[in-house]
Design a protein around this motif. Structure first.
Motif, PDB file in Angstrom:
ATOM      1  N   PHE A 181      -2.378   4.769  -8.190  1.00 26.85           N
ATOM      2  CA  PHE A 181      -3.279   5.814  -7.387  1.00 26.85           C
ATOM      3  C   PHE A 181      -4.305   3.938  -7.656  1.00 26.85           C
ATOM      4  O   PHE A 181      -5.355   4.555  -5.965  1.00 26.85           O
ATOM      5  N   GLY A 182      -5.418   4.270  -8.470  1.00 31.05           N
ATOM      6  CA  GLY A 182      -5.677   2.993  -8.246  1.00 31.05           C
ATOM      7  C   GLY A 182      -5.445   1.454  -7.180  1.00 31.05           C
ATOM      8  O   GLY A 182      -6.578   1.144  -7.223  1.00 31.05           O
ATOM      9  N   SER A 183      -4.425   1.770  -7.771  1.00 30.79           N
ATOM     10  CA  SER A 183      -3.819   0.164  -7.372  1.00 30.79           C
ATOM     11  C   SER A 183      -3.344   0.526  -6.264  1.00 30.79           C
ATOM     12  O   SER A 183      -3.412  -0.588  -4.656  1.00 30.79           O
ATOM     13  N   ALA A 184      -3.228   1.265  -5.046  1.00 29.65           N
ATOM     14  CA  ALA A 184      -3.358   1.701  -4.250  1.00 29.65           C
ATOM     15  C   ALA A 184      -4.606   1.684  -3.145  1.00 29.65           C
ATOM     16  O   ALA A 184      -4.717   1.066  -1.935  1.00 29.65           O
ATOM     17  N   THR A 185      -5.258   2.169  -3.914  1.00 29.08           N
ATOM     18  CA  THR A 185      -7.324   2.088  -3.520  1.00 29.08           C
ATOM     19  C   THR A 185      -7.621   0.212  -2.563  1.00 29.08           C
ATOM     20  O   THR A 185      -7.528  -0.048  -1.994  1.00 29.08           O
ATOM     21  N   ARG A 186      -7.296   0.210  -4.285  1.00 27.07           N
ATOM     22  CA  ARG A 186      -7.436  -2.025  -4.042  1.00 27.07           C
ATOM     23  C   ARG A 186      -6.541  -2.017  -3.128  1.00 27.07           C
ATOM     24  O   ARG A 186      -7.187  -3.260  -2.746  1.00 27.07           O
TER      25      ARG A 186
ATOM     26  N   TRP B 264       0.905  -0.858   0.280  1.00 25.32           N
ATOM     27  CA  TRP B 264      -0.152   0.213  -0.024  1.00 25.32           C
ATOM     28  C   TRP B 264       0.763   1.641   0.406  1.00 25.32           C
ATOM     29  O   TRP B 264       0.378   2.192  -1.278  1.00 25.32           O
ATOM     30  N   LEU B 265       1.748   1.887   0.815  1.00 26.65           N
ATOM     31  CA  LEU B 265       2.792   2.113   1.030  1.00 26.65           C
ATOM     32  C   LEU B 265       3.512   2.684  -0.312  1.00 26.65           C
ATOM     33  O   LEU B 265       3.502   3.547  -0.781  1.00 26.65           O
ATOM     34  N   SER B 266       4.176   1.722  -1.107  1.00 25.85           N
ATOM     35  CA  SER B 266       4.583   1.525  -2.581  1.00 25.85           C
ATOM     36  C   SER B 266       3.477   1.928  -3.309  1.00 25.85           C
ATOM     37  O   SER B 266       4.708   3.191  -3.578  1.00 25.85           O
TER      38      SER B 266
ATOM     39  N   THR C 106      14.572   5.607  -5.974  1.00 24.31           N
ATOM     40  CA  THR C 106      15.843   4.993  -4.968  1.00 24.31           C
ATOM     41  C   THR C 106      15.102   3.968  -3.907  1.00 24.31           C
ATOM     42  O   THR C 106      15.102   3.329  -3.108  1.00 24.31           O
ATOM     43  N   PHE C 107      14.557   5.045  -2.981  1.00 26.53           N
ATOM     44  CA  PHE C 107      13.754   4.780  -1.447  1.00 26.53           C
ATOM     45  C   PHE C 107      12.372   3.474  -1.860  1.00 26.53           C
ATOM     46  O   PHE C 107      12.729   2.728  -1.326  1.00 26.53           O
ATOM     47  N   LEU C 108      11.526   3.823  -2.939  1.00 23.59           N
ATOM     48  CA  LEU C 108      10.629   3.050  -3.155  1.00 23.59           C
ATOM     49  C   LEU C 108      10.829   1.838  -4.017  1.00 23.59           C
ATOM     50  O   LEU C 108      10.469   0.381  -3.449  1.00 23.59           O
ATOM     51  N   THR C 109      12.094   1.757  -4.550  1.00 20.44           N
ATOM     52  CA  THR C 109      12.571   0.177  -5.228  1.00 20.44           C
ATOM     53  C   THR C 109      12.397  -1.200  -4.278  1.00 20.44           C
ATOM     54  O   THR C 109      12.646  -1.833  -4.771  1.00 20.44           O
ATOM     55  N   SER C 110      13.300  -0.507  -3.150  1.00 20.80           N
ATOM     56  CA  SER C 110      13.567  -1.606  -2.366  1.00 20.80           C
ATOM     57  C   SER C 110      12.182  -2.288  -1.771  1.00 20.80           C
ATOM     58  O   SER C 110      11.827  -3.490  -1.409  1.00 20.80           O
ATOM     59  N   LEU C 111      11.631  -1.203  -1.359  1.00 21.98           N
ATOM     60  CA  LEU C 111      10.041  -1.074  -0.897  1.00 21.98           C
ATOM     61  C   LEU C 111       9.396  -2.099  -1.978  1.00 21.98           C
ATOM     62  O   LEU C 111       9.223  -3.236  -1.373  1.00 21.98           O
ATOM     63  N   VAL C 112       8.963  -1.889  -3.170  1.00 24.64           N
ATOM     64  CA  VAL C 112       8.415  -2.570  -4.042  1.00 24.64           C
ATOM     65  C   VAL C 112       8.597  -4.141  -4.328  1.00 24.64           C
ATOM     66  O   VAL C 112       8.537  -5.014  -4.307  1.00 24.64           O
TER      67      VAL C 112
END
Length: 542
Positions: free
Chosen positions: A317-322, A91-93, A372-378
């Motif tokens: 944004f749609g994916s975060a909503t789902r 969700w955060l990603s 850069t930060f999002l890459t490792s999270l995802v």
């Protein structure tokens, strides 16, 4: 979210649109800064790793085609604690990806409206925050209005997103080729891979390659809203990766071919072109268009710089909503987030996503910081796919799988390993921060369990099913600290670290599969999903 109204083409275009966001605007220069001309190889390696991972999601998402699959499927195989941790990170990603696309738009517009960017921090100024709020609100409204309208609009936007970067890359290659023919450019002692294999591999995580391919998973998230998931999901996942790889390679070749003559002493991080310095906020292709003095190309680039990130932001944004909708369905968060509008959209999910999305701009200033930060999270969320796929093979081997992986046991371990490598290559400075994110997830789950009003809804923590995850995170963090990427102390060199990670992945994957929920529990969950699907089909028929 009630009906299956997304066609194969719609799902494919959605995934392509999510991939062709802001990554093509910045990744070529960032990847070259780490790998030099070997950036072409970095893209191919990155795409192959993502492809290995993508095939796993193609199997499990066609087997269990539900909305918010990345949240619900781990819950089926490993229960509450594991599922919630990954649901939180997912969700955060996705939620941060939408502001990242907005940031990209503003960063390009700042060339003409410099007051949008804070010159000191590189983040948004007060007026920049205001403009970001308008763009994010627009994305929120479009997601609220209608999914079917969104998909139709996205198909048109995706066509533009495919055409624009392709034309830009081809035009730059042709023009620079003719310039080199008339005025030969000599580059002194340029190396193919100036930073060696370390630079080639780190470019996958730090150069924006893994970030750029993030959108492939969107097709899996929308599995429950697809007319024909058996055909649509594999075509959308694999087709989007291949199509976008071709475009990324064209853009990378155009960038390398254009700036190679201005590279001194194999330093690809600080390049000065004829006509001025490479301004980071300006964007590499806008910088090239300025150097070539082609105004109409500049216009085309800015069309892509607005349309591309905006369309990707819509899908993210749609994916975060789902994702938050699925967490509510699993009773991880209050049930108010599972309430739908008459058109079938979770309004409260969209509202909270807008609020939290705006908060993301402050701690992550600038596109490169966000990416850069999002890459490792995802990449960390990818490991759950092969774990769940193997668990389903073990517990429910007879289940119908419209898309079946060959040599599934080996394939799933390699997908687990590929995901781990992407996280590791992002470096210690990034890996060390994931524990903080997971700690917040645990606190949220505990608070909800303590203070939730409906005490009739009990939560089984499933601690036994989570032991493998703690072992994996501790060992991954230790190897990252001992490695030579992003602030590690360099006790391990690259081969040693990769061998250690392979052993860790084999052990943790086996423990994770063996500790999955029993057959009866998984079967009951699948039966409940089948009932959901029947109700859905009944609604569609009426």
């Amino acid at each position: 979210m009630k009906t299956r109204n997304i066609s194969i083409a719609g799902l494919l275009f959605s995934s392509i649109s999510a991939i062709l966001g802001s990554g093509w605007l910045f990744a070529a220069s960032q990847t070259a800064s780490y790998a030099g001309p070997a950036a072409m190889l970095s893209w191919i390696i990155g795409a192959l790793l993502i492809m290995i991972i993508a095939f796993v999601f193609a199997e499990i998402c066609t087997m269990i085609p539900v909305t918010g699959s990345s949240t619900r499927i781990p819950h089926i195989t490993h229960g509450t604690l594991v599922s919630f941790i990954f649901a939180w990170i997912i969700w955060l990603s996705y939620l941060t990806l939408a502001p990242t696309e907005v940031q990209a738009i503003i960063q390009y517009l700042a060339v003409f409206f410099p007051t949008l960017i804070n010159a000191t921090s590189g983040g948004l100024s007060a007026s920049g925050f205001g403009f970001a709020a308008i763009l994010l609100l627009l994305i929120s409204i479009l997601n609220t209005y209608s999914l079917r309208w969104l998909i139709r609009a996205n198909n048109f936007l995706t066509i533009i997103k495919i055409i624009v970067p392709s034309i830009i890359a081809i035009i730059i290659l042709v023009i620079v080729y003719h310039l080199h023919q008339s005025t030969p450019v000599t580059s002194s002692n340029l190396s193919f891979a100036p930073n060696g294999s370390s630079g080639v591999l780190s470019a996958i995580s730090l150069g924006g390659i893994a970030f750029s391919f993030t959108g492939f998973k969107l097709a899996a998230e929308m599995a429950g809203e697809t007319k024909n998931p058996k055909k649509a999901i594999p075509i959308a996942i694999i087709g989007s990766i291949i199509a976008c790889l071709i475009i990324f390679l064209l853009l990378q070749a155009a960038y390398i071919y254009t700036v190679s003559g201005s590279v001194e002493h194999n330093n690809w991080q600080h390049i000065t072109l004829a006509g001025g310095h490479a301004d980071e906020s300006f964007g590499p292709f806008a910088m090239i268009a300025k150097m070539l003095e082609i105004k109409w190309l500049m216009v085309l680039i800015y069309i892509g710089a607005i349309v591309g990130p905006l369309a990707a932001g819509l899908m993210y944004f749609g994916s975060a909503t789902r994702s938050i909708f699925a967490m509510s369905q699993n009773n991880y968060i209050p049930q108010i987030f599972a309430k739908l509008t008459p058109k079938g959209n979770p309004l409260y999910c969209i509202i909270i996503n807008f609020i939290v999305g705006m908060l993301m701009f402050a701690p992550l200033p600038g596109w490169s910081t966000m990416a850069t930060f999002l890459t490792s999270l995802v990449a960390l969320t990818y490991i759950m796919g092969p774990v769940s796929a193997s668990a389903l093979r073990l517990r429910i081997p007879e289940a119908h799988r419209p898309f079946r992986l060959p040599f599934a046991r080996i394939w799933n371990v390699m997908a687990f390993y590929a995901s781990t490598l992407i996280v590791y290559w992002s470096g210690w400075n990034i890996v060390s921060k994931t524990s903080f994110m997971i700690a917040i997830a645990i606190v949220v789950l505990m608070l909800y369990r303590i203070f939730k009003k409906d005490k009739s809804i009990t939560i089984n923590w499933n601690f036994k099913q989570s032991y493998w995850l703690w072992l994996y995170l501790v060992l991954l963090t230790a190897v990252s600290y001992l490695g030579n990427y992003g602030g590690g102390i360099a006790v391990f060199d690259l081969p040693e670290a990769m061998i250690a990670l392979l052993i860790i992945c084999i052990i943790c994957h086996r423990i994770a599969v063996q500790s999955s929920l029993p057959r009866e529990s998984i079967s009951n969950s699948l039966k409940n999903i089948e009932l959901e699907q029947r109700k859905l089909r009944t609604v569609e028929q009426h």
